[in-house]
Design an enzyme around this catalytic site. Structure first.
Site, PDB file in Angstrom:
ATOM      1  NE  ARG A  74      -4.174  -1.752   1.969  1.00 48.97           N
ATOM      2  CZ  ARG A  74      -5.203  -1.786   2.796  1.00 48.97           C
ATOM      3  NH1 ARG A  74      -5.317  -0.884   3.743  1.00 48.97           N
ATOM      4  NH2 ARG A  74      -6.123  -2.714   2.685  1.00 48.97           N
ATOM      5  CG  ASP A 106     -13.812   6.782   7.020  1.00 52.89           C
ATOM      6  OD1 ASP A 106     -14.438   5.704   7.041  1.00 52.89           O
ATOM      7  OD2 ASP A 106     -12.572   6.852   6.836  1.00 52.89           O
TER       8      ASP A 106
END
Lengths: 281, 130
Positions: free
Chosen positions: A32, A141
């Site tokens: 990632r 979030d």
């Protein structure tokens, strides 16, 4: 990436997001973060981690943390929690709050919006029962990127195929080329806000229902315990917390207990009698 | 109550699509039969009505729409859940399929996750009460 680099990253991510990266997640970190090297002018992961140690680049800091979050979600994920919300939790909350006609719902890890919009669709379908009510859906979030997508409410064919009944696709979405955009009325029902679950919940107020599904699995036990205990404070009397199927409050907080009838639903633990409290200390 | 395997009929003029769909659906645990067009599908249904039908829309020799209209005219033909499949996501075509009696819609190419989700959505699992 050296062992020391990985250890540094583990601490870095944990401190900023609560995510606990176990040793076997090293491959995930590499896959990632490697794509970020070019964007931030780093020759290697080791180099990128070196840049993190110079704490001036807020964009790099945010991007690295966000890259490690998991944003897997889809409409009506696991179905059962949404059936429970529609058939039990919502009617009970409406009965409880009939006097003030106000309902507050919090999606604590909203990702790209599928969960809050699933709730909004159920509320819109409830129609007349909610006439005259003030209904707030707060969707938070840690990732700004996913919130941006959530606000737009535009989804690919792949995303709308996962969990969304086709009748509701036609009813609540407009086709825009290869994509589908959720209706303005549903978008207007949800307030999106960036929020880190490690931070205090006080400013958010109290909620009748909290959805925090498939999030705590990424945290270690002390972090889970801390967040769950604070959910206990944020939950209005009689309110319901919904967790993912692999998550629980047991052994993590004494503020919340499982709902005896409904799996994945948690409510306030009954207050201990004063005598017992005194005895226990 | 005893249980039996759920049956799924895959209707598609492409042998490749049928093969891929069969593999996925068998992995999920269904019993699978195949038909290469709408006319063939009606014959298969007349022999043994499946629990669920994965139906291609554009086929020669009775397309998905014509098959579905004919199927839904019979009492036994009301029973199967029908998921229709196309390579387009045209709103008009989806609405037309629903009016003809389809329960769900899936766009090709599909994968195991999406197909599993759709089968759950229409309420069929790998084992049904006999």
């Amino acid at each position: 990436m050296t062992d020391l680099d990985f250890e540094y990253l583990r601490g870095y991510i944990k401190q900023r997001s609560g995510l606990a990266l176990t040793a076997e997640k090293r491959y995930l970190v590499e896959s990632r973060l490697s794509p970020l090297c070019r964007r931030f002018g780093a020759a290697s992961l080791h180099d990128l981690i070196g840049k993190l140690k110079t704490p001036h680049d807020k964009v790099l800091e945010r991007t690295v943390v966000e890259a490690m979050t998991t944003n897997e979600t889809f409409f009506f994920r696991d179905r059962l929690p949404f059936d429970l919300f529609r058939d039990t939790i919502l009617p009970e909350a409406l009965a409880r709050n009939a006097g003030r006609r106000k309902l507050r719902i919090w999606c604590a890890a909203a990702s790209t919006g599928q969960e809050p919009y699933s709730i909004a669709m159920l509320l819109q379908e409830a129609g007349a029962r909610l006439s005259g009510w003030q209904v707030d859906i707060l969707a938070t979030d840690i990732s700004l990127d996913v919130l941006e997508k959530a606000r737009l409410g535009i989804y690919s064919q792949f995303e709308v195929q996962r969990g969304l009944p086709v009748q509701w696709l036609l009813k609540h979405f407009t086709q825009t080329g290869d994509q589908w955009q959720i209706s303005p009325s549903l978008r207007a029902m949800v307030e999106y806000r960036p929020f880190n679950l490690l931070h205090g919940f006080e400013a958010l107020g109290q909620f009748d229902v909290i959805f925090c599904r498939n999030v705590l699995i990424y945290f270690d036990a002390p972090t889970k315990s801390d967040i769950l205990t604070r959910f206990g404070t944020s939950l209005a009397p009689g309110g319901a917390l919904l967790l993912g199927a692999a998550e629980t409050v047991i052994g993590l907080t004494d503020k919340l207990i499982p709902d005896a009838k409904h799996r994945g639903v948690y409510g306030h633990a009954p207050a201990r009698p004063p005598a017992l409290r005194a005895a226990v200390g | 109550m005893s249980q039996r395997d759920t049956t799924c009929l895959v209707v598609d003029d492409s042998a490749v699509i049928r093969k891929v769909a069969r593999r996925i659906i068998e992995e999920i645990g269904f019993l699978v039969s195949e038909a290469e067009d709408g006319a063939n599908a009606l014959e298969v249904c007349a022999e043994a009505m499946p629990d669920v039908i994965l139906l291609d829309w554009n086929m020669p020799n009775k397309d998905g729409y014509a098959f579905l209209q004919e199927l839904r005219r019979t009492e036994a033909g009301l029973k199967p859940k029908v998921i229709f499949c196309t390579t387009e996501n045209d709103v008009g075509a989806i609405a037309r399929a629903l009016r003809a009696g389809a329960d769900e819609y899936i766009m090709k190419p599909f994968d195991r996750d999406i197909l599993t989700a759709k089968l759950e959505q229409v309420g069929v699992s790998a084992r049904l009460d006999a």
